[in-house]
Design a protein around this motif. Structure first.
Motif, mmCIF file in Angstrom:
data_model
loop_
_atom_site.group_PDB
_atom_site.id
_atom_site.type_symbol
_atom_site.label_atom_id
_atom_site.label_comp_id
_atom_site.label_asym_id
_atom_site.label_seq_id
_atom_site.Cartn_x
_atom_site.Cartn_y
_atom_site.Cartn_z
ATOM 1 N N VAL A 294 0.826 -1.206 0.000
ATOM 2 C CA VAL A 294 0.000 0.000 0.000
ATOM 3 C C VAL A 294 0.865 1.263 0.000
ATOM 4 N N THR A 295 2.083 1.137 0.531
ATOM 5 C CA THR A 295 2.957 2.318 0.631
ATOM 6 C C THR A 295 3.896 2.457 -0.573
ATOM 7 N N ASP A 296 3.778 1.559 -1.548
ATOM 8 C CA ASP A 296 4.654 1.571 -2.722
ATOM 9 C C ASP A 296 4.568 2.935 -3.432
ATOM 10 N N PRO A 297 5.716 3.627 -3.598
ATOM 11 C CA PRO A 297 5.653 4.951 -4.246
ATOM 12 C C PRO A 297 5.174 4.878 -5.693
ATOM 13 N N GLY A 298 5.288 3.685 -6.313
ATOM 14 C CA GLY A 298 4.820 3.530 -7.691
ATOM 15 C C GLY A 298 3.307 3.477 -7.807
ATOM 16 N N LEU A 299 2.629 3.332 -6.682
ATOM 17 C CA LEU A 299 1.161 3.269 -6.687
ATOM 18 C C LEU A 299 0.620 4.652 -7.031
ATOM 19 N N ILE A 300 -0.278 4.722 -8.002
ATOM 20 C CA ILE A 300 -0.760 6.026 -8.480
ATOM 21 C C ILE A 300 -1.325 6.883 -7.344
ATOM 22 N N PHE A 301 -1.943 6.243 -6.333
ATOM 23 C CA PHE A 301 -2.560 7.016 -5.235
ATOM 24 C C PHE A 301 -1.517 7.791 -4.439
ATOM 25 N N ASN A 302 -0.292 7.271 -4.417
ATOM 26 C CA ASN A 302 0.759 7.964 -3.671
ATOM 27 C C ASN A 302 1.329 9.142 -4.465
ATOM 28 N N GLN A 303 0.798 9.354 -5.678
ATOM 29 C CA GLN A 303 1.298 10.463 -6.507
ATOM 30 C C GLN A 303 0.245 11.550 -6.712
ATOM 31 N N LEU A 304 -0.967 11.339 -6.202
ATOM 32 C CA LEU A 304 -2.041 12.310 -6.446
ATOM 33 C C LEU A 304 -2.234 13.238 -5.248
ATOM 34 N N PRO A 305 -2.350 14.549 -5.482
ATOM 35 C CA PRO A 305 -2.622 15.464 -4.368
ATOM 36 C C PRO A 305 -4.001 15.174 -3.760
ATOM 37 N N LYS A 306 -4.053 15.056 -2.419
ATOM 38 C CA LYS A 306 -5.305 14.692 -1.739
ATOM 39 C C LYS A 306 -6.432 15.674 -2.018
ATOM 40 N N MET A 307 -6.094 16.958 -2.023
ATOM 41 C CA MET A 307 -7.139 17.979 -2.152
ATOM 42 C C MET A 307 -7.929 17.823 -3.447
ATOM 43 N N MET A 308 -7.198 17.538 -4.520
ATOM 44 C CA MET A 308 -7.879 17.509 -5.818
ATOM 45 C C MET A 308 -8.621 16.207 -6.064
ATOM 46 N N TYR A 309 -8.198 15.151 -5.380
ATOM 47 C CA TYR A 309 -8.772 13.832 -5.677
ATOM 48 C C TYR A 309 -9.300 13.178 -4.401
ATOM 49 N N PRO A 310 -10.304 13.795 -3.758
ATOM 50 C CA PRO A 310 -10.743 13.248 -2.464
ATOM 51 C C PRO A 310 -11.260 11.819 -2.571
ATOM 52 N N GLU A 311 -11.912 11.484 -3.701
ATOM 53 C CA GLU A 311 -12.496 10.133 -3.777
ATOM 54 C C GLU A 311 -11.423 9.061 -3.946
ATOM 55 N N TYR A 312 -10.356 9.363 -4.708
ATOM 56 C CA TYR A 312 -9.282 8.384 -4.846
ATOM 57 C C TYR A 312 -8.501 8.262 -3.538
ATOM 58 N N HIS A 313 -8.415 9.370 -2.830
ATOM 59 C CA HIS A 313 -7.761 9.339 -1.519
ATOM 60 C C HIS A 313 -8.528 8.414 -0.576
ATOM 61 N N LYS A 314 -9.864 8.447 -0.703
ATOM 62 C CA LYS A 314 -10.706 7.582 0.133
ATOM 63 C C LYS A 314 -10.443 6.104 -0.186
ATOM 64 N N VAL A 315 -10.326 5.783 -1.466
ATOM 65 C CA VAL A 315 -10.034 4.390 -1.852
ATOM 66 C C VAL A 315 -8.685 3.965 -1.269
ATOM 67 N N HIS A 316 -7.706 4.845 -1.369
ATOM 68 C CA HIS A 316 -6.377 4.529 -0.856
ATOM 69 C C HIS A 316 -6.427 4.271 0.656
ATOM 70 N N GLN A 317 -7.211 5.088 1.326
ATOM 71 C CA GLN A 317 -7.382 4.917 2.780
ATOM 72 C C GLN A 317 -8.010 3.555 3.085
ATOM 73 N N MET A 318 -9.030 3.191 2.310
ATOM 74 C CA MET A 318 -9.668 1.888 2.492
ATOM 75 C C MET A 318 -8.665 0.759 2.246
ATOM 76 N N MET A 319 -7.838 0.927 1.218
ATOM 77 C CA MET A 319 -6.834 -0.096 0.912
ATOM 78 C C MET A 319 -5.885 -0.285 2.091
#
Length: 471
Positions: A313-338
């Motif tokens: 889940v912490t892999d820097p290659g994971l797209i979620f670790n490259q997206l700014p939280k503010m702009m992508y709240p829904e993807y941030h939520k998925v990452h949190q669930m993961m």
């Protein structure tokens, strides 16, 4: 292909010509100085390598960065500076061309679920000289969080083709089955005659090309018949994108009817009520944005999900670790669930468990799926359906050897992220085949915002070929 790359190129080949807008100021002082050197010469006729030297940004393509920064000078810093380009329509500069596509203009945007919100900011989805925001305003709709839905974008691309008067160059409902080089002598003389009349500038009788491309395919009629066609051209541009062939895992049982490779299968299943709150969980494989979209969709419909992916889940290659939280709240939520909902510790969201560092071993006829973790430990899960969403590959079956010879590594299939077609960075002409060009994901440009520079490079190259003596 008639997606954003093909549409943008058609605009540039239809005589729409970009010039530096006098008295405008670009925030990049060196670029500003270069633009002021020859404001009367169109950008198409200038040296793109010279103009793009020293630019930095979110793309590896110098020309993509150049065209992007000319249209959206300080967008990466949240600025809204106006484009420093002005567009002139110079019909005598148009180059005859055809844009062939399976569906309506807009390419793959027509096959993405309409309500999906795009990853990119809305204004980054726009094409030259028709800002996406202004078009949305006419539809009396604001941008949610600065982002647009796939349906908006598909409609905008169709509107763009009509508004700019490009439709005469578009042939929709066509499927290309073969593109190959043939000697000009082998073409019947009346075809040669037609070619010369169509484009005097390209077919000067004294220096006629010895080889041309023959493009074969069929046209789907209203009645559902297939009408074959053959077209001969000196130059062919590949802009077919990367959505044609979803990637398979290559495991036992993957061809069973409950295993799918497209998000639309989940939407269908929800429509038909074949999955729901009480059904066995849906297995979602993958950790990219399409998998995230599937999880959000399932979550929205209260459908239980088992989510399997190979990375940590912490892999820097994971797209979620490259997206700014503010702009992508829904993807941030998925990452949190993961992170929080692994099978080891139940988290606050019912209906979802994540299995990081797992992979699928097999799918059984009884809808039982065998998964294995990094330590080799195996578990079986009973599921209602599986969605394998691990990326996609282009379909280049119409090229000799599936286009593999054109790729950077000519032993491997073409892949937009790992092995794009090898092109010259300032013309986008294939290094292995003169007269053949590749654009967009095929050349490694994966965002609409950056495919347009490739179109500029191709147009510039074709304009220079057409008039051997540019200003």
């Amino acid at each position: 292909g008639n997606g954003p790359s093909g549409i943008c190129l058609s605009y540039l080949l239809s005589g729409y010509t970009p010039y530096f807008k006098r008295h405008s100021l670009h925030p990049h002082p060196i670029l500003q100085r270069k633009l002021e050197e020859a404001p009367e010469v169109s950008v198409l006729d200038q040296d793109l390598e010279y103009l793009s030297e020293g630019l930095e940004g979110r793309s590896h393509s110098p020309v993509a960065l150049l065209f992007d920064t000319l249209q959206r000078p300080d967008t990466d810093f949240g600025g809204t500076a106006e484009s420093v380009l002005t567009w002139w329509h110079e019909p005598d500069r148009a180059i005859p061309h055809l844009v062939l596509g399976r569906n309506a203009p807009g390419g793959a945007w027509h096959s993405i679920e309409g309500s999906m919100v795009t990853l990119s900011k809305g204004e980054w989805m726009g094409l030259p000289d028709l800002p996406f925001k202004e078009w949305l305003k006419q539809k009396r709709r604001g941008l949610r969080n600065n982002r647009a839905t796939a349906e908006d974008i598909a409609q905008y691309y169709q509107h763009y083709v009509m508004k700019k008067g490009l439709q005469k160059n578009f042939r929709c409902g066509t499927v290309v089955t073969s593109v190959r080089k043939v000697s000009a002598e082998s073409i019947s003389s009346h075809t040669q005659q037609d070619l010369q009349e169509d484009s005097d500038s390209l077919w000067n009788s004294n220096e006629k090309s010895t080889e041309v491309f023959q493009v074969d395919g069929f046209f789907k009629t209203m009645e559902g018949d297939k009408e074959p066609f053959s077209i001969y051209a000196e130059n062919v541009v590949l802009a077919t994108g990367t959505y044609d062939n979803p990637t398979w895992l290559g495991v036992k049982g993957e061809n069973l009817s409950y295993v799918h490779h497209q998000l639309s299968a989940l939407e269908e299943a929800v429509k038909n009520n074949s999955v729901g709150l009480m059904s066995d969980p849906v297995l979602i494989v993958g950790a990219g944005l399409t998998a995230a979209d599937a999880i959000l969709f399932a979550h929205h419909c209260n459908i239980p999900v088992i989510h399997v992916f190979r990375r940590r889940v912490t892999d820097p290659g994971l797209i979620f670790n490259q997206l700014p939280k503010m702009m992508y709240p829904e993807y941030h939520k998925v990452h949190q669930m993961m992170k929080e909902q692994t099978a080891a510790c139940a988290g606050p969201y019912e209906c979802y468990i994540s299995l990081p560092e797992h992979h699928v071993l097999s799918f059984g006829k009884d809808k039982k799926c065998i998964l294995q973790d990094k330590n080799g430990c195996q578990k079986a899960y009973k599921i209602s359906m599986a969605l394998v969403l691990t990326g996609s590959n282009p379909n280049l079956s119409f090229l000799p050897n599936n286009g593999i010879d054109l790729a950077i590594d000519s032993d491997q299939p073409v892949n937009s992220k790992r092995n794009p077609i090898d092109v010259d960075p300032f013309t986008y002409e294939c290094t292995q085949e003169k007269g053949l060009y590749a654009l967009g994901p095929l050349a490694g440009d994966n965002f609409v915002r950056f495919v347009q520079g490739g179109a500029l490079a191709v147009a510039s190259s074709l304009v220079k070929k057409a008039n051997k003596n540019p200003p």
